[in-house]
Structure formats: C-alpha cells, structure tokens
Write a protein that holds these residues in place. Structure first.
Motif, PDB file in Angstrom:
ATOM      1  N   VAL A   2       3.420  12.496  -5.411  1.00 42.59           N
ATOM      2  CA  VAL A   2       4.693  11.828  -5.150  1.00 42.59           C
ATOM      3  C   VAL A   2       4.496  10.726  -4.110  1.00 42.59           C
ATOM      4  O   VAL A   2       3.912  10.958  -3.045  1.00 42.59           O
ATOM      5  N   GLU A   3       4.990   9.560  -4.468  1.00 44.42           N
ATOM      6  CA  GLU A   3       4.934   8.443  -3.522  1.00 44.42           C
ATOM      7  C   GLU A   3       5.898   8.751  -2.380  1.00 44.42           C
ATOM      8  O   GLU A   3       7.092   8.924  -2.611  1.00 44.42           O
ATOM      9  N   ILE A   4       5.383   8.806  -1.160  1.00 40.67           N
ATOM     10  CA  ILE A   4       6.302   9.055  -0.054  1.00 40.67           C
ATOM     11  C   ILE A   4       6.596   7.810   0.767  1.00 40.67           C
ATOM     12  O   ILE A   4       7.676   7.653   1.308  1.00 40.67           O
ATOM     13  N   TRP A   5       5.622   6.895   0.865  1.00 37.35           N
ATOM     14  CA  TRP A   5       5.814   5.791   1.816  1.00 37.35           C
ATOM     15  C   TRP A   5       5.191   4.535   1.235  1.00 37.35           C
ATOM     16  O   TRP A   5       4.075   4.574   0.716  1.00 37.35           O
ATOM     17  N   ASN A   6       5.906   3.464   1.343  1.00 36.34           N
ATOM     18  CA  ASN A   6       5.409   2.175   0.845  1.00 36.34           C
ATOM     19  C   ASN A   6       5.281   1.206   2.022  1.00 36.34           C
ATOM     20  O   ASN A   6       6.249   0.966   2.735  1.00 36.34           O
ATOM     21  N   LEU A   7       4.082   0.689   2.233  1.00 36.13           N
ATOM     22  CA  LEU A   7       3.868  -0.296   3.301  1.00 36.13           C
ATOM     23  C   LEU A   7       3.719  -1.663   2.646  1.00 36.13           C
ATOM     24  O   LEU A   7       2.864  -1.845   1.788  1.00 36.13           O
TER      25      LEU A   7
ATOM     26  N   SER B 249       0.875  -1.161   0.000  1.00 35.28           N
ATOM     27  CA  SER B 249       0.000   0.000   0.000  1.00 35.28           C
ATOM     28  C   SER B 249       0.912   1.211   0.000  1.00 35.28           C
ATOM     29  O   SER B 249       1.755   1.353   0.878  1.00 35.28           O
ATOM     30  N   GLU B 250       0.776   2.050  -1.012  1.00 36.64           N
ATOM     31  CA  GLU B 250       1.675   3.209  -1.108  1.00 36.64           C
ATOM     32  C   GLU B 250       0.916   4.490  -0.776  1.00 36.64           C
ATOM     33  O   GLU B 250      -0.245   4.648  -1.140  1.00 36.64           O
ATOM     34  N   ILE B 251       1.609   5.387  -0.095  1.00 34.81           N
ATOM     35  CA  ILE B 251       0.995   6.654   0.289  1.00 34.81           C
ATOM     36  C   ILE B 251       1.589   7.759  -0.581  1.00 34.81           C
ATOM     37  O   ILE B 251       2.813   7.880  -0.688  1.00 34.81           O
TER      38      ILE B 251
END
Ligand code: ATP
Ligand code: MG
Ligand code: MG
Ligand code: MG
Length: 470
Positions: free
Chosen positions: A199-204, A173-175
């Motif tokens: 912009v993708e900042i965080w990838n879970l 899940s990308e934020i």
C-alpha cells in the motif's frame, strides 16, 4: 494503541519541531482555484506559494489537510467499499518546503519519522523513484540503506508530477508498506500492484523543473518539496491492521451503524457499512464547509455521495433515516481535531435527515423498478441506459448509484445510452420552451445550464487543473 488523533498530533509535532509552520486545514471548497471541485491534496492551499504568486512568512509548512476525491481527475468514489485503502474523504498529512530544503532532507525526514519516531520496520518499506531520477535512487540507498531491489524505478506519469502545462513539475518518490504475503497484491510496478498487500502510504514530490506548454524548459530557481501521506493508511500500519476500515475511526463509525441497524458487518453487509462510514465522513465535512445537496455542481457530488450511502442503509434494512443518527459518533472521533464539525452539527443532522427522508419516498419504488429490469439479466449483462435514466429522472437515483447497485451482481450500465436519454430530454425541454413563445431569457438559461452540465454534473474532468496530485 496509537489512535488516529495521536498520529495526526505526532506528525505535526515532528515537523513543527523541524522548523515547519503548523498550518490548519483549509476548507474543502478551494478558494484559490475555480477549476477544482474540492481540495484533493495537501498542497492545494499552497499552490500560489509554490508558483511564487504568493509569499508567506515561513518557507516550511506542515498540515493535515481535509481532502475529497469524488469527482474530476481524482475520483475514488467507485473504489470505496471495495479496496482496503480508498476513501472519498481522507486527511492528507504533509510537509512542504517553499524553496528551502530539497530531496535529501525530504527523504531523511520521511525515513526518520516512519522508522525512528514511529518504529515501522525498515524491511516492510519499499520506495519508488521516477526512472530517470538517479539522485533519488542514490539517496534512498544512502539515507535508508534500502537494497536496490526495494528502490523501484517507475517510468510512468504516476511518478512524475506537474501543476499543469505551465509551472513547476518534477519526479515523485512513493513509499509503500508491505502488509505481508497473506494479502493479495504485488510490489509497485508489478501487474498485481493494485492489490492491498503493498500500500502506498506517502508520496514525496520533488518540484525541480519549470514547464512551459508541457515541455521542460529548465530547472526551477527555487526547488520545492510537497509531500502527502494518507492518515488512514498509516493508521492501519501503526495499529497493526491491514485495512483502513479496521482502524479506530472507522471501527467506531461501523460499530455505530451496526448498532443502529441491528446488523453485523459480515458478508454482503461489509461493503454497505464501509460505504456508509466513508460517505458519512465526506457528507458531514462537506456540509460543515458550506456545501449543501443540490442538482448541480459541488452540491450534486454531495447528493450522489449521500444517496449512495442511503441506498446502503436501506439495504441493511434501516426502516427510517439513518445517516443523521451517526453524526454524533463522527463528532466524537473527529470533532476535537476539526471543531467546524461540532459547530455545524445541527445543520449537518438536519440536512442529512431531510435528504434521506426525501430520497426514501422514491427509493423503494426505484429499487423495485431496478429489480424488475434486472430479473431476466445475469452476470456480465448490461442494464439499458434508458432504464438508468428513468431511475435518475423519476426516482432521483444518481447514475453511479445504479452502477453501484448492479456491481455486486457483476452487471454494468450502458452509460452511452444513459447520456443519450439525458441529451434527448434536454433537447425536448428546449424545443418545448421554443414552442411556448417564451422570451429569449429562457434560451439563455438553457445555454447556461448546458454549459454547466445541466443537472447531471459529472465533474470538471476535462478542465480540472493538473496540480491536484500531491
Ligand atoms: P493510490 O495510487 O493508492 O490511489 P495516489 O497515488 O492516487 O494513491 P496521491 O495522489 O499520491 O495518491 O496522494 C498522496 C497520499 O494520499 C497517498 O500516498 C495516500 O496515502 C493518500 N491517498 C490518496 N488517495 C486516497 C484515498 N482515496 N483515500 C485515502 N488515502 C488516499
Ligand atoms: Mg489514486
Ligand atoms: Mg499512487
Ligand atoms: Mg501517489
């Protein structure tokens, strides 16, 4: 303003306060994975913990991991200088659960840190989920209160992670952060997603399943969490700028290269200063971790990075070696967080100076040849592979340096022709050895050299482990 150093501290403190062991960054050269060129994600040092091969005294960890993506499966080298969000060296902030908490807590932590601790407005954030992951979709609604229109189901591999053909895998899940409609780009999954607006900042990553021979064979007995957030991207958000290169660390490095070259960073010089700042970081951190410029392997990747920056220094009119003079600015910015940088400072400066001195001896002649070769060419044309090979062979221009040099004029290089010229030279060298009546030992040497990719090392693209995306 929240400095990048503050952000790193605040991230580690947050997760430390949530029962995570704060683990220092591992070196860039991976010790547990010979198929991987450089550590390129925060999870790499924990790979064996995720598979169960290794156990630790903790089941939650957090780190700020040094990463390099300049070869192999993740190669962002060509993006540097041209996108607002890519570096060859960056720091990945991560939190990890080894069979401890899972999806619900991972999403809760991410949301709490971003919107409560750091105060990022919720309406700027969008999440993606793997298209079949209803659980994550529902959790985003429940925990974050995101409207369904801002939870985007993505059917591609971008949202499904696997460590390789065998082992843990699962949905991601990308934020994404929306920098606003004055920036070109579209939401994830749209045709314009590669712009710099969202912009993708965080990838879970939710390690949920077990895979064998590329087939899911069941749920993991101990489900795990691996997340990764680029510190430079979140620094841009928290510092209110739309571009990583406008954050504190990069502003300081670019100011130093502007001062030393007595130029500004406008027009064509913008990309040059960005490339120099980015490549300075990867070069310095690689040398600090024991990599030295060489004609093969990791050292060749480093040489390519260094020489590309050095060509840009030359473009800016630097009359003498520049890179080593920028090292103090980097140590000022990052030396407290990474003491190895200050420890290795004399070696780094010496290495950069020597490499730039050597390269400058042929650089001007090579650039002259390149100018002559492209004199009759225009936009959309392709430089013959033989010319690129001559630049490589005679003037020490790594292939991608030539490509980078032509990119500004919208010209390409004939890669197949370059490879053919390389193969021809190798065959000729081999034939010459054969004819010379040398012993079998040289033959073996050629075999080894060819196996390793000879002097033109192009990375481990074909064999690199899959477990390299967060
Ligand atoms: P992108 O799609 O933007 O290339 P990614 O999906 O390849 O990013 P991941 O592999 O998911 O990136 O890595 C986790 C995080 O690390 C990303 O969300 C991003 O914040 C950061 N990151 C990845 N690559 C880079 C890079 N080259 N430079 C700076 N930050 C990066
Ligand atoms: Mg990427
Ligand atoms: Mg991505
Ligand atoms: Mg990602």
């Amino acid at each position: 303003m929240t400095s990048t150093n503050d952000i790193r501290r605040s991230f580690l403190d947050y997760f430390g306060g949530q029962g995570h062991q704060i683990v220092p960054s591992a070196p860039l050269v991976p010790h547990n994975d010979p198929t991987l060129m450089f550590v390129n994600a925060g999870m790499v040092p924990f790979k064996n913990v995720f598979t169960g091969l290794e156990t630790r005294s903790y089941n939650r960890a957090t780190s700020s991991q040094k990463c390099v993506r300049a070869g192999g499966k993740h190669n962002d080298l060509d993006n540097v200088g041209y996108t607002a969000r890519h570096h060859t060296f960056f720091e990945m902030l991560g939190n990890f659960s080894f069979g401890d908490y899972f999806k619900e807590q991972a999403i809760t932590h991410a949301w709490t840190l971003l919107t409560k601790e750091w105060g990022i407005p919720a309406d700027r954030l969008t999440a993606t989920v793997y298209h079949t992951d209803d659980e994550a979709f529902d959790l985003w609604k429940k925990i974050a209160g995101l409207p369904e229109s801002r939870i985007i189901r993505i059917p591609t591999k971008d949202n499904f992670w696997a460590m390789g053909d065998n082992g843990p895998c699962g949905p991601c899940s990308e934020i994404f952060y929306d920098h606003g409609d004055h920036i070109w780009g579209g939401p994830p999954g749209s045709p314009e997603e590669d712009g710099d607006r969202f912009v993708e900042i965080w990838n879970l990553v939710f390690m949920q399943f077990e895979q064998q021979a590329n087939e899911i064979v069941g749920e993991l007995p101990k489900k795990s969490i691996d997340t990764g957030m680029g510190i430079e991207r979140v620094a841009a958000v928290l510092q209110g700028v739309t571009d990583n290169y406008d954050t504190d660390t990069f502003k300081a490095l670019i100011a130093a290269s502007c001062a030393l070259t007595r130029t500004d960073a406008e027009g064509d010089r913008r990309a040059s200063h960005r490339v120099i700042a980015d490549h300075l970081r990867s070069s310095c951190f690689l040398v600090a971790d024991g990599v030295l410029p060489a004609n093969e392997g990791r050292g060749y990747v480093l040489r390519r990075i260094m020489r590309r920056a050095m060509r840009h220094a030359h473009l800016l009119g630097a009359a003498e070696p520049l890179m080593h003079k920028l090292v103090p600015a980097l140590v000022t910015e990052m030396g407290a967080a990474y003491p190895e940088l200050a420890r290795a400072q004399p070696l780094i400066e010496e290495t950069l100076k020597l490499e730039e001195t050597r390269f400058r001896q042929t650089l001007a002649n090579g650039l002259r040849l390149l100018d002559e070769a492209t004199a009759g060419m225009g936009e959309g044309d392709t430089l013959p592979g033989a010319t690129a090979f001559k630049l490589y062979d005679t003037f020490g221009f790594p292939y991608d340096l030539t490509e980078d040099a032509l990119r500004g004029q919208n010209m390409a290089v004939d890669r197949a022709g370059f490879d053919a010229a390389m193969a021809e030279q190798k065959a000729a060298a081999r034939a010459a050895w054969k004819g010379s009546g040398e012993t079998a030992a040289q033959e073996i040497w050629f075999d080894i050299a060819e196996e390793l990719g000879g002097t033109e090392f192009t990375g481990y693209a074909a064999t690199e482990g899959e477990g390299t995306v967060v």
